[in-house]
Scaffold this motif. Structure first.
Motif, PDB file in Angstrom:
ATOM      1  N   PRO A  30       0.783  -1.141  -0.045  1.00  0.00           N
ATOM      2  CA  PRO A  30       0.082   0.044   0.083  1.00  0.00           C
ATOM      3  C   PRO A  30       0.886   1.255  -0.066  1.00  0.00           C
ATOM      4  CG  PRO A  30      -0.974  -1.486   1.502  1.00  0.00           C
ATOM      5  CD  PRO A  30       0.342  -1.996   1.189  1.00  0.00           C
ATOM      6  N   GLU A  31       0.355   2.344  -0.737  1.00  0.00           N
ATOM      7  CA  GLU A  31       1.057   3.742  -0.705  1.00  0.00           C
ATOM      8  C   GLU A  31       0.379   4.806   0.246  1.00  0.00           C
ATOM      9  OE1 GLU A  31       1.148   4.756  -4.757  1.00  0.00           O
ATOM     10  OE2 GLU A  31       2.403   2.955  -5.275  1.00  0.00           O
ATOM     11  N   GLY A  32      -0.523   4.558   0.983  1.00  0.00           N
ATOM     12  CA  GLY A  32      -1.084   5.294   2.003  1.00  0.00           C
ATOM     13  C   GLY A  32      -2.256   6.223   1.682  1.00  0.00           C
ATOM     14  N   TYR A  33      -3.151   5.528   0.487  1.00  0.00           N
ATOM     15  CA  TYR A  33      -4.306   6.199   0.276  1.00  0.00           C
ATOM     16  C   TYR A  33      -5.296   6.336   1.222  1.00  0.00           C
ATOM     17  CZ  TYR A  33      -8.759   6.570  -1.843  1.00  0.00           C
ATOM     18  OH  TYR A  33     -10.047   6.797  -2.313  1.00  0.00           O
ATOM     19  N   GLU A  34      -5.797   7.326   1.356  1.00  0.00           N
ATOM     20  CA  GLU A  34      -6.812   7.612   2.533  1.00  0.00           C
ATOM     21  C   GLU A  34      -8.197   7.219   1.932  1.00  0.00           C
ATOM     22  OE1 GLU A  34      -8.394  11.026   5.483  1.00  0.00           O
ATOM     23  OE2 GLU A  34      -6.958  11.519   4.380  1.00  0.00           O
ATOM     24  N   LEU A  35      -8.835   6.178   2.716  1.00  0.00           N
ATOM     25  CA  LEU A  35      -9.898   5.462   2.554  1.00  0.00           C
ATOM     26  C   LEU A  35     -11.263   6.614   2.640  1.00  0.00           C
ATOM     27  CD1 LEU A  35      -9.776   1.951   3.635  1.00  0.00           C
ATOM     28  CD2 LEU A  35      -9.390   2.577   1.411  1.00  0.00           C
ATOM     29  N   GLN A  36     -12.088   6.624   1.612  1.00  0.00           N
ATOM     30  CA  GLN A  36     -13.565   7.549   1.800  1.00  0.00           C
ATOM     31  C   GLN A  36     -14.427   6.809   2.440  1.00  0.00           C
ATOM     32  OE1 GLN A  36     -14.262   9.234  -2.085  1.00  0.00           O
ATOM     33  NE2 GLN A  36     -12.091   9.776  -2.488  1.00  0.00           N
ATOM     34  N   GLY A  37     -14.495   5.569   2.562  1.00  0.00           N
ATOM     35  CA  GLY A  37     -15.532   4.808   3.252  1.00  0.00           C
ATOM     36  C   GLY A  37     -15.218   4.632   4.801  1.00  0.00           C
ATOM     37  N   THR A  38     -16.146   3.464   5.348  1.00  0.00           N
ATOM     38  CA  THR A  38     -16.019   3.226   6.766  1.00  0.00           C
ATOM     39  C   THR A  38     -16.217   1.623   6.707  1.00  0.00           C
ATOM     40  OG1 THR A  38     -18.281   3.626   6.954  1.00  0.00           O
ATOM     41  CG2 THR A  38     -16.827   5.260   7.462  1.00  0.00           C
ATOM     42  N   TYR A  39     -15.818   0.982   7.734  1.00  0.00           N
ATOM     43  CA  TYR A  39     -15.882  -0.314   7.946  1.00  0.00           C
ATOM     44  C   TYR A  39     -17.313  -0.530   8.857  1.00  0.00           C
ATOM     45  CZ  TYR A  39     -11.433  -1.336   6.093  1.00  0.00           C
ATOM     46  OH  TYR A  39     -10.555  -1.582   5.151  1.00  0.00           O
ATOM     47  N   GLU A  40     -18.257  -1.363   8.390  1.00  0.00           N
ATOM     48  CA  GLU A  40     -19.332  -1.266   9.230  1.00  0.00           C
ATOM     49  C   GLU A  40     -19.801  -3.055   9.459  1.00  0.00           C
ATOM     50  OE1 GLU A  40     -22.552   1.010   7.520  1.00  0.00           O
ATOM     51  OE2 GLU A  40     -21.043   2.794   7.326  1.00  0.00           O
ATOM     52  N   LYS A  41     -20.694  -3.173  10.458  1.00  0.00           N
ATOM     53  CA  LYS A  41     -21.276  -4.365  10.381  1.00  0.00           C
ATOM     54  C   LYS A  41     -22.628  -4.669   9.475  1.00  0.00           C
ATOM     55  CE  LYS A  41     -23.043  -7.949  13.474  1.00  0.00           C
ATOM     56  NZ  LYS A  41     -24.376  -8.378  12.536  1.00  0.00           N
ATOM     57  N   VAL A  42     -22.779  -5.306   8.568  1.00  0.00           N
ATOM     58  CA  VAL A  42     -23.826  -5.404   7.838  1.00  0.00           C
ATOM     59  C   VAL A  42     -24.370  -6.996   7.461  1.00  0.00           C
ATOM     60  CG1 VAL A  42     -25.033  -4.520   5.296  1.00  0.00           C
ATOM     61  CG2 VAL A  42     -23.077  -3.195   6.578  1.00  0.00           C
ATOM     62  N   GLY A  43     -25.621  -7.140   7.757  1.00  0.00           N
ATOM     63  CA  GLY A  43     -26.030  -8.558   7.738  1.00  0.00           C
ATOM     64  C   GLY A  43     -25.428  -9.368   8.674  1.00  0.00           C
ATOM     65  N   LYS A  44     -24.930 -10.479   7.914  1.00  0.00           N
ATOM     66  CA  LYS A  44     -24.218 -11.457   8.698  1.00  0.00           C
ATOM     67  C   LYS A  44     -22.751 -11.196   8.791  1.00  0.00           C
ATOM     68  CE  LYS A  44     -27.685 -14.984   8.639  1.00  0.00           C
ATOM     69  NZ  LYS A  44     -28.003 -16.484   8.231  1.00  0.00           N
ATOM     70  N   PHE A  45     -22.212 -10.203   8.195  1.00  0.00           N
ATOM     71  CA  PHE A  45     -20.845  -9.941   7.925  1.00  0.00           C
ATOM     72  C   PHE A  45     -20.329  -8.913   8.898  1.00  0.00           C
ATOM     73  CE2 PHE A  45     -21.891 -11.714   3.599  1.00  0.00           C
ATOM     74  CZ  PHE A  45     -20.448 -12.547   3.592  1.00  0.00           C
ATOM     75  N   GLU A  46     -19.350  -9.179   9.933  1.00  0.00           N
ATOM     76  CA  GLU A  46     -19.107  -8.297  10.815  1.00  0.00           C
ATOM     77  C   GLU A  46     -18.167  -6.955  10.407  1.00  0.00           C
ATOM     78  OE1 GLU A  46     -19.683  -8.629  14.177  1.00  0.00           O
ATOM     79  OE2 GLU A  46     -20.983 -10.083  13.741  1.00  0.00           O
ATOM     80  N   LYS A  47     -17.759  -7.397   9.078  1.00  0.00           N
ATOM     81  CA  LYS A  47     -16.803  -6.251   8.659  1.00  0.00           C
ATOM     82  C   LYS A  47     -17.227  -5.933   7.020  1.00  0.00           C
ATOM     83  CE  LYS A  47     -11.998  -4.465   8.330  1.00  0.00           C
ATOM     84  NZ  LYS A  47     -10.633  -4.779   8.686  1.00  0.00           N
ATOM     85  N   VAL A  48     -17.486  -4.930   6.812  1.00  0.00           N
ATOM     86  CA  VAL A  48     -18.032  -4.469   5.388  1.00  0.00           C
ATOM     87  C   VAL A  48     -17.286  -3.185   5.044  1.00  0.00           C
ATOM     88  CG1 VAL A  48     -19.757  -4.114   3.786  1.00  0.00           C
ATOM     89  CG2 VAL A  48     -20.046  -6.016   5.416  1.00  0.00           C
ATOM     90  N   TYR A  49     -16.526  -3.095   3.782  1.00  0.00           N
ATOM     91  CA  TYR A  49     -16.290  -1.770   3.574  1.00  0.00           C
ATOM     92  C   TYR A  49     -17.485  -0.950   2.955  1.00  0.00           C
ATOM     93  CZ  TYR A  49     -13.662   2.390   1.636  1.00  0.00           C
ATOM     94  OH  TYR A  49     -13.389   3.555   1.272  1.00  0.00           O
ATOM     95  N   VAL A  50     -17.824   0.251   3.368  1.00  0.00           N
ATOM     96  CA  VAL A  50     -18.974   1.046   2.647  1.00  0.00           C
ATOM     97  C   VAL A  50     -18.623   2.333   2.404  1.00  0.00           C
ATOM     98  CG1 VAL A  50     -21.432   1.619   3.289  1.00  0.00           C
ATOM     99  CG2 VAL A  50     -20.485  -0.488   4.275  1.00  0.00           C
ATOM    100  N   THR A  51     -18.968   2.504   1.210  1.00  0.00           N
ATOM    101  CA  THR A  51     -18.598   4.058   0.706  1.00  0.00           C
ATOM    102  C   THR A  51     -19.599   4.494  -0.101  1.00  0.00           C
ATOM    103  OG1 THR A  51     -16.951   5.066  -0.561  1.00  0.00           O
ATOM    104  CG2 THR A  51     -17.434   2.984  -1.325  1.00  0.00           C
ATOM    105  N   GLY A  52     -20.039   5.615  -0.224  1.00  0.00           N
ATOM    106  CA  GLY A  52     -21.137   6.171  -1.188  1.00  0.00           C
ATOM    107  C   GLY A  52     -22.114   6.824  -0.494  1.00  0.00           C
ATOM    108  N   PRO A  53     -23.244   7.473  -0.947  1.00  0.00           N
ATOM    109  CA  PRO A  53     -24.216   8.356  -0.308  1.00  0.00           C
ATOM    110  C   PRO A  53     -25.177   7.586   0.253  1.00  0.00           C
ATOM    111  CG  PRO A  53     -24.463   8.248  -2.573  1.00  0.00           C
ATOM    112  CD  PRO A  53     -23.310   7.720  -2.360  1.00  0.00           C
TER     113      PRO A  53
END
Length: 275
Positions: A39-62
């Motif tokens: 990785p080169e240090g890009y700053e993610l625009q989204g967040t990690y959330e619990k969604v459905g049965k997945f404890e970790k989901v990367y979520v981005t967008g409005p």
């Protein structure tokens, strides 16, 4: 999924060949995949959330989006260049079709280790356990059904191993109609002619120079002949290697960067109208 489906699925990838070697993109090293970069240090625009049965989901967008896009990563799991692609898609779609993007951690914290890349024995083990397609595919379909409770439409995008998951999720062979209104694949692994024949909804198909050209042509032909053929999209990225848009991306390489940016704009244009 019929009784024959798990056996057919497990024949793909369990030999440790899920990622095509650089037979075309690097003639000096014809039997190894393109390397995974740090990785080169890009700053993610989204967040990690619990969604459905997945404890970790990367979520981005409005949050106000009415369309959801499920993204299935490659064997290396969450990766800077892969997640950056989801951020790009969300930004590109803001004006044409606001979309919230969900990248579930289908490997649950245990992606294929970078330092084992190229080890066919380890990859074969990975495909029989963590990445067993007949186990992961139903989870992805269930996740999509969960999202349909909130969104008007749900689509899917997959890379490499995730591309095969996406193709199978769009198949008319599923026992129930696919929950996805359309889908796309970028440098998908283990592609087969039946992936085109069995398509039930529109597909955006973006292979690299390393996927088998005969299978690419067959899938493209079947896409064009479908009733929804005009909603499909195809572009052969024949100047870049397998993995150029996900974990194997080398954005310091001018051609890789050019086609990386191109495929995310193209995919956004496709998702803005495919369903």
């Amino acid at each position: 999924m019929d009784e024959r489906e798990p056996d057919r699925i497990e024949k793909d990838g369990t030999d440790g060949n899920c990622c095509p070697p650089q037979s075309t993109s690097n003639l000096s090293k014809p039997n190894v995949p393109h390397p995974v970069l740090d990785p080169e240090g890009y700053e993610l625009q989204g967040t990690y959330e619990k969604v459905g049965k997945f404890e970790k989901v990367y979520v981005t967008g409005p949050d106000h989006a009415k369309h959801a896009l499920v993204v299935i990563y490659d064997i290396f799991g969450f990766w800077e260049t892969t997640q950056r692609g989801s951020d790009l898609l969300a930004n590109h779609l803001l004006l044409t079709r606001p979309t919230q993007i969900y990248m579930p951690d289908v490997f649950r914290g245990h992606p294929f280790p970078k330092d084992k890349d190229g080890d066919k024995e380890e990859l074969a083990k990975f495909f029989k356990t963590t990445a067993k397609i007949s186990d992961r595919l139903p989870e992805v379909l269930e996740f999509a059904e969960h999202l349909k409770e909130k969104f008007d439409t749900v689509s899917i995008l997959g890379y490499c191993w995730g591309g095969k998951i996406a193709l199978l999720s769009l198949s008319k062979d599923q026992p129930d109609p696919t929950p996805f209104c359309c889908g796309a694949v970028i440098h998908p692994a283990m592609i087969a002619e039946e992936d085109g024949k069995n398509l039930a909804v529109p597909l955006g198909f973006y292979p690299s120079m390393d996927e088998p050209i005969d299978v690419i042509k067959s899938i493209k032909k079947d896409m064009e002949e479908k009733d929804f053929g005009k909603k499909c999209d195809f572009h052969h990225y024949n100047t870049v290697h397998h993995g150029w848009a996900a974990a194997r991306a080398d954005l310091k390489d001018p051609e890789n960067l050019k086609q990386y940016e191109d495929v995310y704009q193209r995919a956004a244009d496709y998702f803005s109208q495919c369903c």
